[in-house]
Scaffold this motif. Structure first.
Motif, short mmCIF file in Angstrom:
data_model
loop_
_atom_site.label_atom_id
_atom_site.label_comp_id
_atom_site.label_asym_id
_atom_site.label_seq_id
_atom_site.Cartn_x
_atom_site.Cartn_y
_atom_site.Cartn_z
N GLY A 19 7.08 2.70 4.25
CA GLY A 19 6.54 2.41 2.91
C GLY A 19 5.26 1.59 2.99
O GLY A 19 4.29 1.83 2.24
N ILE A 20 5.23 0.62 3.89
CA ILE A 20 4.03 -0.20 4.08
C ILE A 20 2.86 0.69 4.52
O ILE A 20 1.74 0.58 4.02
CB ILE A 20 4.27 -1.32 5.13
N ARG A 21 3.12 1.58 5.49
CA ARG A 21 2.07 2.46 5.99
C ARG A 21 1.57 3.40 4.88
O ARG A 21 0.37 3.65 4.76
CB ARG A 21 2.57 3.28 7.19
N LEU A 22 2.50 3.91 4.07
CA LEU A 22 2.10 4.81 2.98
C LEU A 22 1.28 4.07 1.92
O LEU A 22 0.32 4.64 1.37
CB LEU A 22 3.33 5.47 2.36
N LYS A 33 -11.19 -1.91 1.96
CA LYS A 33 -11.54 -2.39 3.30
C LYS A 33 -10.28 -2.73 4.09
O LYS A 33 -9.28 -3.17 3.54
CB LYS A 33 -12.44 -3.60 3.22
N THR A 34 -10.37 -2.56 5.40
CA THR A 34 -9.25 -2.80 6.32
C THR A 34 -8.74 -4.24 6.23
O THR A 34 -7.53 -4.48 6.17
CB THR A 34 -9.69 -2.49 7.77
N LYS A 39 -4.48 -8.14 4.80
CA LYS A 39 -4.09 -9.41 4.18
C LYS A 39 -3.04 -9.18 3.08
O LYS A 39 -2.04 -9.89 3.03
CB LYS A 39 -5.32 -10.11 3.60
N ASP A 40 -3.27 -8.18 2.24
CA ASP A 40 -2.35 -7.91 1.13
C ASP A 40 -0.98 -7.43 1.61
O ASP A 40 0.05 -7.76 1.00
CB ASP A 40 -2.93 -6.87 0.17
N LEU A 41 -0.94 -6.65 2.68
CA LEU A 41 0.32 -6.10 3.17
C LEU A 41 0.98 -6.97 4.25
O LEU A 41 2.03 -6.63 4.76
CB LEU A 41 0.10 -4.67 3.71
N TRP A 42 0.32 -8.06 4.60
CA TRP A 42 0.84 -9.01 5.59
C TRP A 42 1.06 -8.34 6.94
O TRP A 42 2.10 -8.48 7.57
CB TRP A 42 2.14 -9.64 5.11
#
Length: 179
Positions: A19-22, A33-34, A39-42
């Motif tokens: 889910g995080i990757r998607l 931006k990467t 930062k947002d997805l930790w």
């Protein structure tokens, strides 16, 4: 969290990570931006960069979980065939002498079953099926008991002693007791 059932991730944890990757994939499509995504997805920037590369090559499908890791295993039927092969002896498999080593058994498994197992895995496989390491049934005929006893009595005490020289400035010297 890792290795709950002896290896890999639980199904729930694998689904969570997918889910995080998607989420990251959807944000790649939006042009984010990467560093912001990481930062947002930790997660680490390197992970996001790796996911972005996969996303460029295969889209969102490339970010889906490939499922649990699968290590190759030898089935009971294959092990029965392996025992027959081992019974033929190492020379029958192209080795120079009659010694079975774990590396040689590993080679036979690779050739016969097209499986790549580590030496440690080969040992566990053999042990699980009742095989043990080989030990000589009797002492060598060439063994000289008198020479062995002489060595134990005269040479071993000298070898066993400390190899450090207890000279000036040596750490081998004992310090006087503090008062």
């Amino acid at each position: 969290m890792r290795y709950p059932e002896g290896g890999g991730l639980t199904a729930e944890r694998r689904t969570f990570r997918e889910g995080i990757r998607l989420q990251a994939g959807l944000r790649f499509a939006a042009g984010e931006k990467t560093v912001v995504i990481a930062k947002d997805l930790w997660v680490s920037v390197r992970s996001v960069e790796r996911w972005r590369r996969a996303w460029r090559e295969g889209g969102l499908e490339a970010l889906r979980s490939a499922g649990p890791a699968h290590s190759p295993t030898v089935t009971d039927a294959q092990f029965a065939v392996l025992e027959e092969e081992l019974g033929r002896g190492p020379v029958a498999h192209g080795f120079e002498d009659q010694r079975w080593t774990l590396a040689r058994v590993q080679t036979v498994i690779g050739r016969r079953f097209k499986l790549s197992l580590s030496v440690a895995t080969v040992w566990r496989l053999l042990k699980r099926h009742g095989w043990s390491w080989q030990a000589p049934a009797r002492r060598a005929l060439e063994r000289d008991e008198h020479a062995v006893e002489l060595w134990k009595k005269e040479v071993w005490p000298r070898v066993k002693g400390s190899r450090r020289h207890a000279g000036p400035g040596s750490s081998a010297k004992t310090k006087p007791a503090s008062r």
